[in-house]
Scaffold this motif. Structure first.
Motif, PDB file in Angstrom:
ATOM      1  N   ARG A  49      40.635  52.597  53.233  1.00 32.87           N
ATOM      2  CA  ARG A  49      40.382  51.871  54.467  1.00 32.87           C
ATOM      3  C   ARG A  49      39.321  52.593  55.292  1.00 32.87           C
ATOM      4  NH1 ARG A  49      45.059  49.619  58.433  1.00 32.87           N
ATOM      5  NH2 ARG A  49      43.737  48.010  59.277  1.00 32.87           N
ATOM      6  N   HIS A  50      38.358  51.827  55.813  1.00 32.60           N
ATOM      7  CA  HIS A  50      37.308  52.412  56.652  1.00 32.60           C
ATOM      8  C   HIS A  50      37.827  52.525  58.077  1.00 32.60           C
ATOM      9  CE1 HIS A  50      34.350  52.160  53.508  1.00 32.60           C
ATOM     10  NE2 HIS A  50      34.735  50.914  53.274  1.00 32.60           N
ATOM     11  N   PRO A  51      37.564  53.666  58.725  1.00 31.75           N
ATOM     12  CA  PRO A  51      38.053  53.828  60.100  1.00 31.75           C
ATOM     13  C   PRO A  51      37.377  52.832  61.040  1.00 31.75           C
ATOM     14  CG  PRO A  51      36.702  55.711  59.450  1.00 31.75           C
ATOM     15  CD  PRO A  51      36.840  54.817  58.251  1.00 31.75           C
ATOM     16  N   GLN A  52      38.162  52.282  61.957  1.00 30.23           N
ATOM     17  CA  GLN A  52      37.645  51.354  62.961  1.00 30.23           C
ATOM     18  C   GLN A  52      37.058  52.165  64.109  1.00 30.23           C
ATOM     19  OE1 GLN A  52      37.767  47.906  63.081  1.00 30.23           O
ATOM     20  NE2 GLN A  52      38.494  47.902  60.981  1.00 30.23           N
ATOM     21  N   PRO A  53      35.954  51.703  64.677  1.00 31.50           N
ATOM     22  CA  PRO A  53      35.434  52.415  65.856  1.00 31.50           C
ATOM     23  C   PRO A  53      36.422  52.271  67.009  1.00 31.50           C
ATOM     24  CG  PRO A  53      34.203  50.394  65.472  1.00 31.50           C
ATOM     25  CD  PRO A  53      35.156  50.558  64.322  1.00 31.50           C
ATOM     26  N   LEU A  54      36.515  53.302  67.829  1.00 26.30           N
ATOM     27  CA  LEU A  54      37.411  53.261  68.980  1.00 26.30           C
ATOM     28  C   LEU A  54      36.835  52.332  70.042  1.00 26.30           C
ATOM     29  CD1 LEU A  54      38.364  57.023  69.371  1.00 26.30           C
ATOM     30  CD2 LEU A  54      39.780  55.160  68.489  1.00 26.30           C
TER      31      LEU A  54
END
Length: 87
Positions: A2-7
């Motif tokens: 899973r690619h991290p979501q931007p905050l």
């Protein structure tokens, strides 16, 4: 993987609501929007049994208005006339 979501931006929160029906998801979103400024909701199907996933961004730095007293929120949403002794 899973690619991290931007905050989200400071003071904002990304909210995900998962409910069995679209009506329940909208009810929760309306409750959040009654307290905080928020973006328009985006809805998606959730699961194979008709569930709904709803996304919105809440801005916690700007409230949507002063909280309404419990007495006001407990009254029906219909038009209410003032009685003579309430003026």
């Amino acid at each position: 993987m899973r690619h991290p979501q931007p905050l989200p931006a400071a003071g904002h929160a990304e909210v995900r609501i998962v409910a069995a029906t679209p009506e329940v998801a909208r009810l929760i979103a309306e409750a959040l929007r009654s307290r905080f400024a928020a973006t328009e909701q985006r809805s998606y199907p959730a699961g194979g049994e008709g569930g709904t996933r709803l996304h919105l961004t809440v801005d916690t730095t700007h409230t949507a208005g002063p909280p309404r007293p419990w007495l006001v929120t407990s009254e029906s949403s219909g038009y209410r006339r003032l009685q003579a002794d309430e003026m």
